[in-house]
Design a protein around this motif. Sequence first.
Motif, PDB file in Angstrom:
ATOM      1  N   ARG A   1       0.855  -1.280   0.085  1.00  0.00           N
ATOM      2  CA  ARG A   1       0.153  -0.058   0.099  1.00  0.00           C
ATOM      3  C   ARG A   1       0.704   1.139  -0.038  1.00  0.00           C
ATOM      4  NH1 ARG A   1      -3.589   0.116   5.012  1.00  0.00           N
ATOM      5  NH2 ARG A   1      -4.179   2.153   3.946  1.00  0.00           N
ATOM      6  N   ILE A   2       1.802   1.192   0.781  1.00  0.00           N
ATOM      7  CA  ILE A   2       2.667   2.375   0.991  1.00  0.00           C
ATOM      8  C   ILE A   2       3.503   2.576  -0.419  1.00  0.00           C
ATOM      9  CG2 ILE A   2       4.787   3.427   2.073  1.00  0.00           C
ATOM     10  CD1 ILE A   2       3.668   2.043   4.839  1.00  0.00           C
ATOM     11  N   LEU A   3       4.059   1.546  -0.845  1.00  0.00           N
ATOM     12  CA  LEU A   3       4.822   1.661  -1.961  1.00  0.00           C
ATOM     13  C   LEU A   3       3.838   2.350  -3.336  1.00  0.00           C
ATOM     14  CD1 LEU A   3       6.928  -1.464  -2.333  1.00  0.00           C
ATOM     15  CD2 LEU A   3       7.738   1.036  -1.998  1.00  0.00           C
ATOM     16  N   LYS A   4       2.447   1.779  -3.235  1.00  0.00           N
ATOM     17  CA  LYS A   4       1.602   2.528  -4.366  1.00  0.00           C
ATOM     18  C   LYS A   4       1.378   3.952  -4.185  1.00  0.00           C
ATOM     19  CE  LYS A   4      -1.211  -1.753  -4.949  1.00  0.00           C
ATOM     20  NZ  LYS A   4      -2.439  -2.487  -4.816  1.00  0.00           N
ATOM     21  N   LEU A   5       1.462   4.182  -2.844  1.00  0.00           N
ATOM     22  CA  LEU A   5       1.154   5.739  -2.744  1.00  0.00           C
ATOM     23  C   LEU A   5       2.497   6.353  -3.122  1.00  0.00           C
ATOM     24  CD1 LEU A   5      -0.466   5.548   0.921  1.00  0.00           C
ATOM     25  CD2 LEU A   5      -1.478   6.155  -1.225  1.00  0.00           C
ATOM     26  N   ILE A   6       3.549   6.056  -3.130  1.00  0.00           N
ATOM     27  CA  ILE A   6       5.085   6.482  -3.245  1.00  0.00           C
ATOM     28  C   ILE A   6       4.900   6.606  -4.533  1.00  0.00           C
ATOM     29  CG2 ILE A   6       7.477   6.255  -3.105  1.00  0.00           C
ATOM     30  CD1 ILE A   6       7.327   5.378  -0.338  1.00  0.00           C
ATOM     31  N   CYS A   7       4.449   5.374  -5.352  1.00  0.00           N
ATOM     32  CA  CYS A   7       4.512   5.612  -6.998  1.00  0.00           C
ATOM     33  C   CYS A   7       3.705   6.479  -7.408  1.00  0.00           C
ATOM     34  CB  CYS A   7       4.170   4.011  -7.371  1.00  0.00           C
ATOM     35  SG  CYS A   7       4.441   3.873  -8.831  1.00  0.00           S
ATOM     36  N   GLU A   8       2.447   6.714  -6.799  1.00  0.00           N
ATOM     37  CA  GLU A   8       1.606   7.731  -7.461  1.00  0.00           C
ATOM     38  C   GLU A   8       2.251   9.097  -7.388  1.00  0.00           C
ATOM     39  OE1 GLU A   8      -2.433   7.586  -6.252  1.00  0.00           O
ATOM     40  OE2 GLU A   8      -2.278   5.262  -5.936  1.00  0.00           O
ATOM     41  N   GLY A   9       2.853   9.311  -5.967  1.00  0.00           N
ATOM     42  CA  GLY A   9       3.521  10.531  -5.699  1.00  0.00           C
ATOM     43  C   GLY A   9       4.442  10.818  -6.643  1.00  0.00           C
ATOM     44  N   LEU A  10       5.500  10.070  -6.810  1.00  0.00           N
ATOM     45  CA  LEU A  10       6.476  10.196  -7.848  1.00  0.00           C
ATOM     46  C   LEU A  10       5.826  10.261  -9.446  1.00  0.00           C
ATOM     47  CD1 LEU A  10       9.058   7.623  -6.432  1.00  0.00           C
ATOM     48  CD2 LEU A  10       9.231  10.477  -6.379  1.00  0.00           C
ATOM     49  N   GLU A  11       4.548   9.960  -9.743  1.00  0.00           N
ATOM     50  CA  GLU A  11       3.985   9.980 -10.843  1.00  0.00           C
ATOM     51  C   GLU A  11       4.628   8.848 -11.815  1.00  0.00           C
ATOM     52  OE1 GLU A  11       4.152  14.032 -12.469  1.00  0.00           O
ATOM     53  OE2 GLU A  11       2.452  14.525 -10.932  1.00  0.00           O
ATOM     54  N   LEU A  12       4.871   7.774 -11.323  1.00  0.00           N
ATOM     55  CA  LEU A  12       5.341   6.951 -12.061  1.00  0.00           C
ATOM     56  C   LEU A  12       4.405   5.656 -12.650  1.00  0.00           C
ATOM     57  CD1 LEU A  12       8.523   5.688  -9.790  1.00  0.00           C
ATOM     58  CD2 LEU A  12       8.586   7.139 -11.915  1.00  0.00           C
ATOM     59  N   GLU A  13       4.576   5.041 -13.441  1.00  0.00           N
ATOM     60  CA  GLU A  13       3.604   4.016 -14.056  1.00  0.00           C
ATOM     61  C   GLU A  13       3.012   3.039 -12.913  1.00  0.00           C
ATOM     62  OE1 GLU A  13       5.150   0.747 -16.450  1.00  0.00           O
ATOM     63  OE2 GLU A  13       6.454   2.449 -16.827  1.00  0.00           O
ATOM     64  N   LYS A  14       2.033   2.757 -12.826  1.00  0.00           N
ATOM     65  CA  LYS A  14       1.297   2.050 -11.972  1.00  0.00           C
ATOM     66  C   LYS A  14       1.982   0.521 -11.895  1.00  0.00           C
ATOM     67  CE  LYS A  14      -2.878  -0.141 -10.280  1.00  0.00           C
ATOM     68  NZ  LYS A  14      -4.450  -0.398 -10.892  1.00  0.00           N
ATOM     69  N   GLY A  15       2.470   0.245 -10.716  1.00  0.00           N
ATOM     70  CA  GLY A  15       3.281  -1.109 -10.449  1.00  0.00           C
ATOM     71  C   GLY A  15       4.587  -0.732 -10.526  1.00  0.00           C
ATOM     72  N   TYR A  16       5.424   0.195 -10.912  1.00  0.00           N
ATOM     73  CA  TYR A  16       6.542   0.331 -10.937  1.00  0.00           C
ATOM     74  C   TYR A  16       7.356  -0.318  -9.963  1.00  0.00           C
ATOM     75  CZ  TYR A  16      10.901   2.245 -12.454  1.00  0.00           C
ATOM     76  OH  TYR A  16      12.238   2.490 -12.950  1.00  0.00           O
ATOM     77  N   LEU A  17       6.758   0.121  -8.744  1.00  0.00           N
ATOM     78  CA  LEU A  17       7.746  -0.249  -7.460  1.00  0.00           C
ATOM     79  C   LEU A  17       7.372  -1.537  -7.003  1.00  0.00           C
ATOM     80  CD1 LEU A  17       7.751   3.136  -5.648  1.00  0.00           C
ATOM     81  CD2 LEU A  17       9.661   2.087  -6.987  1.00  0.00           C
ATOM     82  N   GLU A  18       6.422  -2.241  -7.623  1.00  0.00           N
ATOM     83  CA  GLU A  18       5.727  -3.472  -6.999  1.00  0.00           C
ATOM     84  C   GLU A  18       6.073  -4.578  -8.064  1.00  0.00           C
ATOM     85  OE1 GLU A  18       1.919  -2.806  -5.026  1.00  0.00           O
ATOM     86  OE2 GLU A  18       1.768  -1.310  -6.366  1.00  0.00           O
ATOM     87  N   ASN A  19       7.240  -4.867  -8.558  1.00  0.00           N
ATOM     88  CA  ASN A  19       7.809  -6.155  -9.308  1.00  0.00           C
ATOM     89  C   ASN A  19       8.940  -6.614  -8.741  1.00  0.00           C
ATOM     90  OD1 ASN A  19       9.698  -4.000  -9.979  1.00  0.00           O
ATOM     91  ND2 ASN A  19       8.465  -3.408 -11.566  1.00  0.00           N
ATOM     92  N   GLU A  20       9.938  -6.713  -9.400  1.00  0.00           N
ATOM     93  CA  GLU A  20      11.133  -7.021  -8.925  1.00  0.00           C
ATOM     94  C   GLU A  20      11.928  -6.425  -7.837  1.00  0.00           C
ATOM     95  OE1 GLU A  20      12.450 -10.501  -9.873  1.00  0.00           O
ATOM     96  OE2 GLU A  20      10.619 -10.773 -10.539  1.00  0.00           O
ATOM     97  N   LEU A  21      11.665  -5.053  -8.103  1.00  0.00           N
ATOM     98  CA  LEU A  21      12.208  -4.121  -7.098  1.00  0.00           C
ATOM     99  C   LEU A  21      11.644  -4.414  -5.593  1.00  0.00           C
ATOM    100  CD1 LEU A  21      12.118  -0.760  -9.291  1.00  0.00           C
ATOM    101  CD2 LEU A  21      14.049  -2.156  -8.601  1.00  0.00           C
ATOM    102  N   SER A  22      10.626  -4.929  -5.403  1.00  0.00           N
ATOM    103  CA  SER A  22       9.905  -5.163  -4.092  1.00  0.00           C
ATOM    104  C   SER A  22       9.432  -6.618  -3.944  1.00  0.00           C
ATOM    105  CB  SER A  22       8.826  -4.233  -3.885  1.00  0.00           C
ATOM    106  OG  SER A  22       7.724  -4.325  -4.917  1.00  0.00           O
ATOM    107  N   LYS A  23      10.319  -7.481  -4.402  1.00  0.00           N
ATOM    108  CA  LYS A  23       9.735  -8.886  -4.530  1.00  0.00           C
ATOM    109  C   LYS A  23      10.222  -9.600  -3.000  1.00  0.00           C
ATOM    110  CE  LYS A  23      10.399 -13.045  -7.272  1.00  0.00           C
ATOM    111  NZ  LYS A  23      11.111 -13.577  -8.416  1.00  0.00           N
ATOM    112  N   GLU A  24      11.209  -9.171  -2.287  1.00  0.00           N
ATOM    113  CA  GLU A  24      11.688  -9.797  -1.260  1.00  0.00           C
ATOM    114  C   GLU A  24      11.278  -9.129   0.211  1.00  0.00           C
ATOM    115  OE1 GLU A  24      15.583 -11.244  -1.786  1.00  0.00           O
ATOM    116  OE2 GLU A  24      15.171 -12.251  -3.515  1.00  0.00           O
ATOM    117  N   THR A  25      11.072  -9.699   1.103  1.00  0.00           N
ATOM    118  CA  THR A  25      11.041  -8.932   2.449  1.00  0.00           C
ATOM    119  C   THR A  25      11.690  -9.891   3.526  1.00  0.00           C
ATOM    120  OG1 THR A  25       8.676  -8.253   2.082  1.00  0.00           O
ATOM    121  CG2 THR A  25       9.354  -8.313   4.226  1.00  0.00           C
TER     122      THR A  25
END
Length: 341
Positions: A169-193
């Motif tokens: 949820r937080i990454l989606k909000l940051i993604c929107e704030g940076l005006e990046l395409e939907k899902g930009y931060l929710e692929n391989e870049l955030s795959k692991e926790t």
Amino acid sequence: MEKLVSSWFTIKTLPENYVFPAGKRPGKLHAPVSKAIPVVDLEKACGLHGRLDIIQQIMEACEDHGFFQVINHGVQATLMEDAMAVFKEFFELPGEEKSRLFSEDNSQSCRLYTSTVNYRKEEIHFWRDALTHPCRPLAECVQHWPEKPNRYREVIGALCEEVNELGSRILKLICEGLELEKGYLENELSKETSLTVNHYPPCPDPSLTLGLSKHCDPNLITLLIQGDVPGLQVLKDDEWIGVEPLPHAFVVNVGYLLHIISNGKLKGAMHRAVTNAKTTRTSAAFFINAAENSIVQPAKALVGAENPPLYKAFRYGEFFKTYASHSGDTEIVLEPYKMKY
């Protein structure tokens, strides 16, 4: 096991190999706990107008502090309390039980260790023990987690699932704030926790040592359950600010990867942990991370003729090795990846 601070912390005098040089000590006067760190109420992001307002709050916090706290975030308060209780139970286990997980092998995914990953190379150690393990994919990871306390896997597994959702949820909000395409931060870049549980026993002289020194995390964002004991400090305008512990809040901070992807727009948050003489402090940090082979670079939508890229493209695994070899030294970690104009 004899290296664990929690095994011998009741001594009266701080050992010399835990005493930091004068310029790196926290000193007699710890930074006062401050209310300056922004607090974001995620519940208000449900409606369109509220969502835009929350995005603005998050972006301002990430640009100015690199840190903010979230409340009304959807993770159950009772689950957070249960998890913190379980973590404390783990560190109170008999030495024989904990020894099964103690390891200085950095390649071991679930392990208990002390100070940092470079203990053998350190001249000065940190007043800290830590338990670390991966959290995703949960079904594969959980079988390697501690078997005791008996409810560890059940409680922490449930917490990991909710924290992963919160992180998304937080990454989606940051993604929107940076005006990046939907899902930009929710692929391989955030795959692991991954999870690191930090344990700081009472210290005989907190003015001479640190729980963790000044550093920025090597991932996208970190979500921290701080607990009810102060100890986290953020560097702002060359001054240390104590982060106020808020009940059932998560502290969120920007890591190096998000700083790079935003082409320097979002601030990589410098922070440290101090100790205290009376109370054990336990915190739980969830690191949202890129896959090892992920390519990290400034987002193309954020660079141009008037805003050239500040960093080269690189594989995350390569960057993490650089980070680990320098123990997160903020002065040199990013240097090999900076563009030279």
